[in-house]
Design an enzyme around this catalytic site. Structure first.
Site, PDB file in Angstrom:
ATOM      1  N   GLU A   1       0.814  -1.218   0.000  1.00 39.76           N
ATOM      2  CA  GLU A   1       0.000   0.000   0.000  1.00 39.76           C
ATOM      3  C   GLU A   1       0.849   1.271   0.000  1.00 39.76           C
ATOM      4  OE1 GLU A   1      -4.087  -1.640   2.124  1.00 39.76           O
ATOM      5  OE2 GLU A   1      -2.685  -0.466   3.326  1.00 39.76           O
TER       6      GLU A   1
ATOM      7  N   GLU B   1      -6.442  -7.864  -1.104  1.00 31.41           N
ATOM      8  CA  GLU B   1      -6.907  -7.905   0.283  1.00 31.41           C
ATOM      9  C   GLU B   1      -8.402  -7.629   0.339  1.00 31.41           C
ATOM     10  OE1 GLU B   1      -4.959  -5.405   3.121  1.00 31.41           O
ATOM     11  OE2 GLU B   1      -2.949  -5.859   2.373  1.00 31.41           O
TER      12      GLU B   1
END
Length: 678
Positions: free
Chosen positions: A158, A314
């Site tokens: 991320e 995710e």
């Protein structure tokens, strides 16, 4: 013709199903690995994202490497038919590095260096951090690039954030020198004559700061572009030793839900496959349609970034621990939300996390394996059901594309510029929400959509929607003009064609480069208070509008609706201009529902855009399709919050899970989904 794309990894030519796995948190309990492998197989999982945030376990002291635990994990995977996206651990540096080399820590916009801690608290420009990352990634590549269990590289985690240290200031100045060449060009592009901000030496340039300069809009948008480019440069630095060891292994970096800080159009060019992390706030309202359509837009965006299947890297198998209210997924929702990603083009369903952390900030975040440690839980059963379903779908759906004939325009620098505009409604013009509001109409109608940038090739689309295209450079304006002239249908709105790529206002009348295409001139734009409202009548029905009202003059455009109140009552609120062989529509105000669904149903029919199902869908029910050019795979999804019945069209359908023929009507329970082959 839409094609079937090859699997993400030839080693694993099926839908990938798994989770983030952190065996480095359980090195004191070696029996956990054996039990996890048993549970992975039991849940029909086949791949794990491994080693994220594991730097301290891989290099506990500078130059001392401990790969034995990772060797054991990967060997155990290989022996049991399991695979791994092997992560580089750069998302969080070990404490010894921050202590010995404080330059690796970020400096905030306030010019204060951070303390050690958190994630992504590091400078992408720091020579020391780059050196340490290159050493670590080189050793990972040397040891594992040809390991049979490794299917690809998960680079960092991320990416996001920015640093304002001296290294980054110098890098920003060099970036600007490459872009503008001369200070004269930079001063003009930033309109630095305003407030006597003219720059006379490159060293005078500083990044935006709360105690310095934040009102030069050209600088602000350039800084954000620089942050994207510097982050991509760091990603490529990370990737280089990995690719040198084995160019065949794909690499990705997991992106985030409509993340503001990085231009994903540019970042997508660097990765081999797009992956992203989706965490919807299910069950906040009776109907899930608003949340579902927002995440459907995101799925379509991430598929569109490279125009091929993406990865859901995710999602939570149950609940999060960071949303305002952490609701449990109701029965059926885990399968429905997982298959939603597949319907929109994902070739994976993966979770954060496999096993719950025992302590720290994510100890109550959802996981496949709860603190109880066994498989006898509702969540584990839900995950297993998804794994079984993916196995049934793989031979048909894996790699299938999406045949969209509608495009919605979304750009990051446009987003940044709108936020900086300082008017006409500083309490919010709601760019992102407006884009998704237009998108939701197609979602409700069951029409597939691509998300594109303003510089994209538009020739494949029958209908292009570009809400609030505030930043519109001349090159993009010519592209839209050519698209309409060649027979396309364009819809744009208020607050479009206002500034160029440097955030300088177009002269000669708004909407700038689109004035001729749209056949109108925008004279004034009024911001409305929350208690204000206006409205218009279109196609025999009255609609309310709010937030913004554009006061326009037709210059050849046909007026389809006019404002009903205020001093501009009777002025155009919706127009269409026939230009060349196409049409260009302009919506001058933000309308409230149900305008958009009715408006786009009519335009789609006129443009020859087909719905996935040739029947009407109940509110909150949508249909999406993937296709390989020969067969279509139709996903009918019920996000309405109640049982629904859907009429099928006259095509022949087969249920992808049971193999049974399906005709007539589909009965969908609450949170229900049916997956059909047509």
């Amino acid at each position: 013709m839409t094609k079937r794309y090859p699997p993400i990894s030839a080693k694993l030519p099926v839908f990938m199903h798994g989770a983030d796995y952190n065996p480095d948190q359980w090195l004191h309990a070696p029996e956990v690995l054996k039990e996890d492998v048993r549970l992975m197989k039991l849940s029909h999982s086949n791949v794990m994202a491994l080693g994220i945030f594991a730097w301290a376990a891989l290099e506990p002291e500078e130059g001392v490497f401990t790969f034995e635990w990772l060797d054991k994990t990967l060997d155990e995977f290989a022996a049991n038919g399991l695979y791994a996206w092997l992560a580089t651990p750069s998302g969080a540096r070990p404490a010894w590095m921050s202590q010995k080399y404080p330059e690796v820590l970020r400096v905030g916009a306030n010019r204060v260096r951070n303390l050690h801690g958190a994630r992504h608290n590091h400078c992408y420009t720091s020579p020391v951090y780059r050196e340490k990352v290159a050493i670590m990634n080189g050793k990972l590549a040397e040891r594992y690039a040809h390991h049979p269990a490794v299917v690809g590289w998960h680079i960092s985690n991320e990416f996001g954030g920015e640093c304002h240290c001296d290294y980054c200031q110098d890098a920003f100045r060099e970036w600007l020198k490459r872009k503008y060449g001369t200070l004269e060009a930079l001063n003009h592009a930033w309109w630095n004559a305003f407030w006597a901000h003219t720059i006379t030496d490159w060293s005078q340039i500083q990044s935006p700061a709360p105690h310095g300069e934040m009102a030069v809009h050209g600088m602000n948008v350039d800084w954000r572009r620089f942050v994207t480019d510097q982050t991509i440069d760091f990603y490529r630095w990370e990737e280089a030793p990995l690719k040198a060891a084995n160019p065949a292994l794909p690499a990705t970096a997991n992106m985030m839900d409509l993340f503001d800080g990085l231009d994903y159009w540019k970042f997508a060019e660097a990765v081999d496959v797009v992956s992203w992390d989706a965490y919807p706030t299910w069950h906040a309202e009776a109907s899930e349609a608003q949340v579902a359509s927002w995440f459907a837009f995101n799925h379509d965006l991430f598929r569109s970034l490279k125009g091929k299947p993406f990865m859901l890297m995710e999602s939570t198998p149950s609940l999060t621990n960071w949303q305002p209210v952490s609701k449990l997924k109701r029965p059926g929702m885990h399968k429905l939300s997982s298959m939603q990603a597949i319907a929109h083009g994902s070739d994976t369903v993966q979770y954060f996390q496999w096993r719950k952390s025992r302590g720290s900030s994510e100890k109550f975040h959802g996981a496949v394996v709860d603190h109880v440690g066994h498989e006898h839980t509702r969540v584990f059963r839900d995950v297993t059901e998804v794994g079984e379903t993916l196995e049934k779908l793989s031979s048909d759906v894996l790699g299938a594309g999406t045949d969209a004939r509608v495009a919605i325009v979304f750009d990051w620098d446009n987003r940044w510029a709108i936020r900086d505009a300082q008017g006409p409604r500083n309490m919010g013009v709601h760019y992102e929400q407006t884009v998704v509001q237009h998108y939701r109409a197609f979602w409700e109608l069951g029409i597939s959509v691509d998300v594109v940038s303003r510089h994209a090739d538009l020739s494949a689309y029958k209908l292009v929607v570009a809400p609030m295209m505030y930043m519109l450079d001349d090159a993009a304006g010519r592209k839209f003009e050519a698209y309409v002239e060649a027979g396309g249908t364009l819809v744009t709105t208020y607050w479009s064609g206002i500034v160029d790529e440097n955030d300088l206002c177009h002269l000669g009348g708004f909407p700038g480069p689109l004035r001729k295409t749209l056949g109108l001139w925008s004279e004034e734009l009024e911001g409305l208070h929350p208690h204000d409202a206006n409205g218009f009548v279109y196609d025999g029905a009255a609609y309310e509008s709010h937030e913004l009202c554009d006061l326009i003059h037709s210059e050849g455009a046909e007026v389809l609706a006019t404002y009903e109140s205020d001093f501009y009552a009777g002025r155009p609120a919706l127009t269409v201009n026939r230009f060349g062989r196409g049409k260009a529509y302009y919506l001058a105000t933000r309308a409230k529902e149900p305008f958009y669904e009715r408006f786009y149903a009519k335009l789609a029919a006129e443009a020859g855009v087909k719905r996935v199902l040739g029947t009407e869908l109940p509110a909150g029910v949508t249909a999406q399709a993937r296709t390989d050019g020969e067969n279509e795979y139709v996903f009918v999804m019920n996000f309405s919050g109640a049982p629904q019945t859907v009429a099928l069209d006259a095509h022949a359908y087969v249920d992808l899970e049971t193999g049974a023929s399906v005709t007539g009507e589909l009965a969908l329970p609450t949170n229900g989904i049916r997956m059909l082959k047509r």
